[in-house]
Design a protein around this motif. Structure first.
Motif, PDB file in Angstrom:
ATOM      1  N   ARG A 181      77.787 -30.833  21.656  1.00 45.23           N
ATOM      2  CA  ARG A 181      77.715 -31.894  21.189  1.00 45.23           C
ATOM      3  C   ARG A 181      76.600 -32.237  20.969  1.00 45.23           C
ATOM      4  O   ARG A 181      75.553 -32.292  21.618  1.00 45.23           O
ATOM      5  CB  ARG A 181      78.566 -33.051  22.106  1.00 45.23           C
ATOM      6  N   LEU A 182      76.035 -32.556  19.439  1.00 43.36           N
ATOM      7  CA  LEU A 182      74.863 -32.720  19.093  1.00 43.36           C
ATOM      8  C   LEU A 182      74.394 -33.988  19.683  1.00 43.36           C
ATOM      9  O   LEU A 182      74.928 -35.087  19.887  1.00 43.36           O
ATOM     10  CB  LEU A 182      75.117 -32.929  17.523  1.00 43.36           C
ATOM     11  N   GLY A 183      72.963 -34.154  19.722  1.00 45.93           N
ATOM     12  CA  GLY A 183      72.453 -35.279  20.373  1.00 45.93           C
ATOM     13  C   GLY A 183      71.881 -35.009  21.942  1.00 45.93           C
ATOM     14  O   GLY A 183      72.319 -33.784  22.346  1.00 45.93           O
ATOM     15  N   PRO A 184      71.152 -35.705  22.456  1.00 45.05           N
ATOM     16  CA  PRO A 184      70.808 -36.987  22.088  1.00 45.05           C
ATOM     17  C   PRO A 184      69.849 -37.047  20.997  1.00 45.05           C
ATOM     18  O   PRO A 184      69.301 -38.128  20.604  1.00 45.05           O
ATOM     19  CB  PRO A 184      70.676 -37.780  23.204  1.00 45.05           C
ATOM     20  N   ARG A 185      68.837 -36.174  20.875  1.00 45.93           N
ATOM     21  CA  ARG A 185      67.710 -36.025  20.087  1.00 45.93           C
ATOM     22  C   ARG A 185      67.690 -35.018  18.989  1.00 45.93           C
ATOM     23  O   ARG A 185      66.746 -34.594  18.276  1.00 45.93           O
ATOM     24  CB  ARG A 185      66.466 -35.504  20.944  1.00 45.93           C
ATOM     25  N   ALA A 186      69.045 -34.992  18.567  1.00 50.66           N
ATOM     26  CA  ALA A 186      69.298 -34.224  17.057  1.00 50.66           C
ATOM     27  C   ALA A 186      68.283 -34.776  15.731  1.00 50.66           C
ATOM     28  O   ALA A 186      68.021 -33.965  15.091  1.00 50.66           O
ATOM     29  CB  ALA A 186      70.794 -34.276  16.812  1.00 50.66           C
ATOM     30  N   ASP A 187      68.099 -36.187  16.006  1.00 45.40           N
ATOM     31  CA  ASP A 187      67.450 -36.689  14.989  1.00 45.40           C
ATOM     32  C   ASP A 187      66.061 -36.316  14.828  1.00 45.40           C
ATOM     33  O   ASP A 187      65.012 -36.694  14.014  1.00 45.40           O
ATOM     34  CB  ASP A 187      67.372 -38.227  14.815  1.00 45.40           C
TER      35      ASP A 187
END
Length: 288
Positions: A181-187
């Motif tokens: 699951r992408l994240g929490p810091r994918a941005d």
């Protein structure tokens, strides 16, 4: 020392005592630890009549050799390997009766990375915070085994399985597929980097250990400069250090970290990660 003990004759590359670990202490900075392939550890425990919580030995690639001081029922599973008792072939993946003073040897793995050795009664070293697990990061629990070390064994509590029992063991992965699951810091990463992460092929690095599975492959380019303040880390977190190569946190992972976490691996896929040898292809598959 009673006859409920064993002597380590050959410790191997890395052999540690492991059980189900010590979850629930992350707020104190204590990692979970425990067997990296808990399914394999549970099966060998059942084969010798132990509860799944009993402590076992976890070997790494080169196996180990031990000599029990009294007769004991043993089961070896996880990564396949040759098993001998006093030089004679013995069963892998099934209970074996080992006489007092006999030399039991788990050889080099023929596939996979980590083997598990259960003894009827379990390895009875003193628990620390409710667990007998060796934690390589914090140093809690017994140190990794060394030649000549003597370990106590507990008293058997249940009957062993029949010697002709047939257990289905999963094969070591030819390709390691990790659902994330992408994240929490994918941005913190560019769109191109995230596409490379979820569509490219990585390989397991020889620098991997119980703390993390390191990868070799496309470096993930950041969309942001600077560093994060330290924040909590979970089992399966995919942290990306400055070299851009993803690291999957395993049982001895730090409880906090400052590098961004691009995704988190489904915990059900981590036992396969424990058995992925260096060079194994790795794919990260995003799920919702």
């Amino acid at each position: 020392m009673t006859d409920r003990a064993l002597s380590v004759v050959r410790a191997g590359a890395l052999t540690t005592v492991q059980d189900l670990g010590r979850p629930g202490y992350a707020h104190l900075g204590v990692p979970r630890s425990g067997a990296l392939d808990p399914r394999a550890a549970a099966v060998v425990n059942r084969l010798v009549g132990n509860p799944e919580s009993a402590a076992v030995l976890e070997t790494t690639l080169t196996g180990c050799a031990i000599r029990p001081r009294g007769p004991v029922i043993v089961a070896i599973g996880g990564a396949p390997c040759p098993v001998t008792v006093d030089g004679r072939p013995a069963a892998w993946g099934a209970p074996v009766r080992v006489a007092a003073g006999a030399l039991l040897e788990a050889g080099w793995t023929t596939g996979g990375v980590r083997g598990y050795i259960a003894f009827a009664g379990g390895v009875a070293v003193d628990p620390v915070l409710g667990s007998r697990s060796t934690d390589l990061l914090s140093g809690l629990g017994p140190p990794p085994l060394a030649d000549g070390v003597v370990l106590p064994l507990g008293r058997p509590v249940g009957p062993a399985a029949r010697s002709d029992v047939c257990v289905p063991w999963p094969a070591p992965p030819a390709e390691l597929v990790l659902r994330v699951r992408l994240g929490p810091r994918a941005d913190w990463f560019t769109d191109a980097a995230l596409r490379a992460f979820t569509s490219g092929v990585y390989r397991v690095s020889a620098m991997s250990n119980r703390i993390g599975l390191r990868t070799e492959g496309p470096a993930l380019e950041r969309a942001r400069d600077g560093e994060l303040p330290s924040e909590g880390m979970v089992l399966g977190a995919v942290q990306v250090p400055p070299d851009g190569r993803p690291v999957v946190f395993l049982a001895d992972h730090p409880t906090t970290g400052g590098y961004p976490v691009a995704a988190v691996v489904d915990e059900r896929d981590l036992p396969a990660a424990a058995q992925a040898a260096p060079g194994t292809p790795v794919r990260f598959i995003p799920v919702r």
